[in-house]
Design a protein around this motif. Structure first.
Motif, short mmCIF file in Angstrom:
data_model
loop_
_atom_site.label_atom_id
_atom_site.label_comp_id
_atom_site.label_asym_id
_atom_site.label_seq_id
_atom_site.Cartn_x
_atom_site.Cartn_y
_atom_site.Cartn_z
N ASP A 1 -2.41 17.79 5.28
CA ASP A 1 -3.23 18.99 5.46
C ASP A 1 -3.01 20.03 4.37
O ASP A 1 -3.81 20.94 4.20
N ASP A 2 -1.91 19.91 3.61
CA ASP A 2 -1.60 20.83 2.52
C ASP A 2 -2.04 20.31 1.16
O ASP A 2 -1.78 20.94 0.13
N GLY A 3 -2.67 19.13 1.13
CA GLY A 3 -3.15 18.56 -0.13
C GLY A 3 -2.16 17.67 -0.85
O GLY A 3 -2.45 17.16 -1.92
N ASN A 4 -0.97 17.45 -0.27
CA ASN A 4 0.00 16.52 -0.87
C ASN A 4 -0.46 15.10 -0.64
O ASN A 4 -0.97 14.77 0.44
N GLN A 5 -0.27 14.24 -1.63
CA GLN A 5 -0.82 12.89 -1.56
C GLN A 5 0.23 11.81 -1.79
O GLN A 5 1.20 12.01 -2.49
N ILE A 6 -0.04 10.67 -1.16
CA ILE A 6 0.63 9.40 -1.47
C ILE A 6 -0.50 8.48 -1.90
O ILE A 6 -1.39 8.18 -1.10
N LEU A 7 -0.51 8.06 -3.15
CA LEU A 7 -1.57 7.19 -3.65
C LEU A 7 -1.09 5.75 -3.65
O LEU A 7 0.08 5.47 -3.90
N GLU A 8 -2.02 4.83 -3.36
CA GLU A 8 -1.73 3.40 -3.30
C GLU A 8 -0.50 3.14 -2.44
O GLU A 8 0.50 2.56 -2.88
N ALA A 9 -0.57 3.58 -1.19
CA ALA A 9 0.56 3.51 -0.28
C ALA A 9 1.00 2.08 0.02
O ALA A 9 2.06 1.88 0.59
N GLY A 10 0.25 1.08 -0.39
CA GLY A 10 0.64 -0.31 -0.19
C GLY A 10 1.90 -0.67 -0.92
O GLY A 10 2.61 -1.60 -0.53
N MET A 11 2.24 0.05 -1.98
CA MET A 11 3.47 -0.28 -2.68
C MET A 11 4.68 0.07 -1.84
O MET A 11 5.78 -0.38 -2.10
N PHE A 12 4.49 0.88 -0.78
CA PHE A 12 5.57 1.17 0.16
C PHE A 12 5.54 0.21 1.35
O PHE A 12 6.47 0.17 2.12
N GLY A 13 4.45 -0.51 1.50
CA GLY A 13 4.27 -1.39 2.65
C GLY A 13 3.67 -0.62 3.81
O GLY A 13 3.95 0.55 4.00
N HIS A 14 2.82 -1.24 4.59
CA HIS A 14 2.13 -0.54 5.67
C HIS A 14 2.98 -0.38 6.92
O HIS A 14 2.55 0.22 7.87
N LYS A 15 4.20 -0.89 6.94
CA LYS A 15 5.03 -0.74 8.13
C LYS A 15 5.42 0.71 8.38
O LYS A 15 5.79 1.07 9.47
N GLU A 16 5.31 1.57 7.38
CA GLU A 16 5.70 2.96 7.52
C GLU A 16 4.63 3.83 8.19
O GLU A 16 4.87 4.99 8.45
N PHE A 17 3.45 3.27 8.44
CA PHE A 17 2.33 4.05 8.93
C PHE A 17 1.80 3.50 10.23
O PHE A 17 1.72 2.30 10.42
N LYS A 18 1.38 4.40 11.11
CA LYS A 18 0.71 3.99 12.34
C LYS A 18 -0.61 4.72 12.40
O LYS A 18 -0.66 5.94 12.27
N LEU A 19 -1.70 3.98 12.59
CA LEU A 19 -3.02 4.59 12.75
C LEU A 19 -3.09 5.35 14.06
O LEU A 19 -2.64 4.86 15.10
N LEU A 20 -3.63 6.56 14.01
CA LEU A 20 -3.88 7.33 15.22
C LEU A 20 -5.33 7.10 15.64
O LEU A 20 -6.17 6.74 14.83
N ASP A 21 -5.65 7.33 16.89
CA ASP A 21 -7.03 7.13 17.35
C ASP A 21 -8.00 8.03 16.71
O ASP A 21 -8.01 8.93 16.13
#
Length: 68
Positions: free
Chosen positions: A48-68
């Motif tokens: 929400d502050d404009g900070n970005q993680i680009l091409e987050a796949g290089m970290f692997g998707h295990k770090e993220f959970k989709l919200l509804d």
């Protein structure tokens, strides 16, 4: 005829399941972000502050959970 499914996640929210360290800083576990793009190397995320993680796949998707 081929009709692709719309599997785009752009615009959806995710929450980090663990700390994610980048060159610019560390995003803490529980931080919520929005998917702003998709590439073969993963999602582009922005908080929400404009900070970005680009091409987050290089970290692997295990770090993220989709919200509804």
């Amino acid at each position: 005829m081929f009709t692709p499914h719309n599997q785009s996640k752009v615009g959806k929210r995710v929450v980090l399941l663990e700390d994610v360290s980048t060159l610019r800083g560390t995003f803490s576990k529980g931080h919520e972000m929005t998917i702003i793009g998709e590439t073969p190397r993963g999602w582009d995320l922005e908080d929400d502050d404009g900070n970005q993680i680009l091409e987050a796949g290089m970290f692997g998707h295990k770090e993220f959970k989709l919200l509804d």
